[in-house]
Design an enzyme around this catalytic site. Sequence first.
Site, PDB file in Angstrom:
ATOM      1  N   GLU A 173       0.851  -1.201   0.000  1.00  0.00           N
ATOM      2  CA  GLU A 173       0.000   0.000   0.000  1.00  0.00           C
ATOM      3  C   GLU A 173       0.880   1.242   0.000  1.00  0.00           C
ATOM      4  OE1 GLU A 173      -3.298  -0.250   2.731  1.00  0.00           O
ATOM      5  OE2 GLU A 173      -3.462  -2.403   2.438  1.00  0.00           O
ATOM      6  N   HIS A 377     -14.172 -11.118   7.364  1.00  0.00           N
ATOM      7  CA  HIS A 377     -13.270 -11.720   8.342  1.00  0.00           C
ATOM      8  C   HIS A 377     -12.029 -10.846   8.450  1.00  0.00           C
ATOM      9  CE1 HIS A 377     -14.860 -16.072   7.413  1.00  0.00           C
ATOM     10  NE2 HIS A 377     -15.699 -15.387   8.170  1.00  0.00           N
ATOM     11  N   HIS A 446      -8.002  -8.653   1.354  1.00  0.00           N
ATOM     12  CA  HIS A 446      -7.237  -7.419   1.613  1.00  0.00           C
ATOM     13  C   HIS A 446      -5.934  -7.757   2.319  1.00  0.00           C
ATOM     14  CE1 HIS A 446      -9.924  -3.847   0.688  1.00  0.00           C
ATOM     15  NE2 HIS A 446     -10.373  -4.897   0.025  1.00  0.00           N
ATOM     16  N   GLU A 471      -9.256   3.836   0.973  1.00  0.00           N
ATOM     17  CA  GLU A 471      -9.255   4.079   2.421  1.00  0.00           C
ATOM     18  C   GLU A 471      -8.232   5.152   2.815  1.00  0.00           C
ATOM     19  OE1 GLU A 471      -8.290   0.397   4.404  1.00  0.00           O
ATOM     20  OE2 GLU A 471      -6.463   0.121   3.251  1.00  0.00           O
TER      21      GLU A 471
END
Length: 672
Positions: A173, A377, A446, A471
């Site tokens: 990221e 999850h 993710h 995000e």
Amino acid sequence: MNIFLNRILLLSLMFISLRSMAGEFSIQINSPDQKLIIRAELIHNRLYYKLLKETEELLRPSSLGFVFSGSDSLNEVEILDSEITTVDETWKTAWGQRSEIRNNYRQLELFLKDKKKDRKFKLIFRAFNDGIAFRYEFSENPENLTILSEESRFAFAGNNDCWWIWADYYTLEKLYNHSLLSKAQHVAAPFTMVSQSGTYMSILEADLDDYAMMSLKQEAGDSLCFKVNLAPWADGSAVKTSGAFKTPWRVMLIGDNAGSLLESNIVLNLNEPSLIKDISWIKPMKYIGIWWEMHLGLASWGLEGGRHGANTNNAKRYINFAAEHKISGVLFEGWNTGWENWGKPDAFDFVTPYPDFDIRTIAAYAKNKGIEIIGHHETGGDIIAYEKQLDSAFALYKSLGIHIVKTGYAGPTNPNTENHHGQYMVRHFNKVMRIAAKYQIMLDVHEPSIPSGLSRTYPNLMSFECVRGMEWNAWSEGNPPTHTCTLPFTRGLAGPMDYTPGIFDILENKQAEKRVKWNWQDKGISAVHSTLCNQIALMIVLYSPLQMAADLPENYEGQQAFSIIEQIPTSWDETHFVDGKIGEFLVVARRSGSKWFIAGITNEEARKITIPLGFLKKSETYSISRCFDGKDAHFEKNPTEYTIDKMKVTGPKSIEMPMAAGGGGVIILEVD
Ligand code: NOJ
Ligand code: CA
């Protein structure tokens, strides 16, 4: 699916020794169009390969081999035999950017023997028209080897212009760097570049299974040579094998323009056909979810402060919006107990909902409205705890009729000494993929290892993050417009990307007074750095079979532009690159049935793109809808101004797409 329409297999056993001196050997294959040439060479018993595109040298002789534990180096080999084959086949996808894919390559298999040991192995090269790949296969005399280092190298011939992110063993990221090759030191794949003569290349991997994820490290003393680097285990070893094993494919996409990288299917072609026979339960879709409100700090994942997002009433509100607006799925994050203990061992319980989230009522409510629930999850990286609960967690969702789960790995792993990108985690991700398939559950992962085309074999493996996604725009300085103009040419080459676009409240100020800071990176300056039209265009440009419209229902209500989102498909019959420059702008055209969707995005620079429509039938009349930035739109000063217009044109030759700074647009064409 995977119907082999046409397969030509030309087999020719050959052993060509161009130089016959002991320990010296060379053999080459060309791509089917003859333009790419891979030459495997043995020089003083050491294996090398070099790569040419016609007369342009792309790779100098680049060495191959391994270092195993126990002072065991595989660096001197004998060639026992070789075999060249040609494959030309076409297969049907379960979902994706195109409904049919041609797989056409020439293959060279080298049957080799380690000169120092009685160890045989194979090295396989494939030359496609749009790239090359190679892998090692150890299937004879299986022994348990511990790989300390894979000695595969890419010795580039020139100081190419590159787009890259720093590699670590934890996260992908990040924002991209643009520099000369010599300035890149340790980079994550896909590693994209262009040579001085304009040949585009990207290095990545395919079929990553029971192996460590690859990064590329610059060699000391040769700044244009990069060695495969594997994310290690805590004990320092790279890969622990037991018996027969194959490395992932080392892939280099190659083309005359940046678009040819985007149009390549090599990564999928290097994976095996689907092992899931009945795929009727696998459905690409758009989704919304109780998600952005937590990232903005308007609600919380846990119960703290009475701001719990995933409560029954809120869940019904999202389901209602989805049912009224042609959205098929709704994600609920923060539905299960444990968020208060995130970071501690055994924090999350994947079968117990919070008391204000009536999971059975919600599941029945969604079913009644024809909406799929996307379960969640979040493991926090606690693999030990998650693996203990995997079966019961998936069984619960299956019993409730839930067929999609988003997983997350935000946090250091438990066992906390193992790297996120190492073999331990690759094994875990693929174990979850296989168990999910057993429960007929699709996955959106993710913080995973990089996609490598395994979705062909397990089409329930739908989407992946591995990207600095939306995000970051909620709680950091965010992603500049150039970021999304770089992603399709870098991260996007590996596979689907759950970037979660579609934000309409660009400046994030609709409920500013209610926002609570929760992330240490939040300096109170967050905003989405794009126009509203760019957000819609991203839903087409950044491919994901599970595509999120990430904003809150209240920010979509009454917005005419949402009708464009309602129409966007998540699986395509055709996809084409129209125009673009890495990091600057991109226009793609995708077809679903009889409808074409053309979407464009731009960086900080406004531009007007003329799109040639030669691919449409001349005699037909098309209904054209355009959604584009308003005339004064600007990603910072005026991000939400947009125009929607409609027209009918017979035999359109070209069409204009104006894009504001940080903007974008969508054009939908349909035969009238
Ligand atoms: C990180 C994921 O990328 C994000 O989508 C999710 O909301 C949080 N983790 C919480 O699970
Ligand atoms: Ca993330």
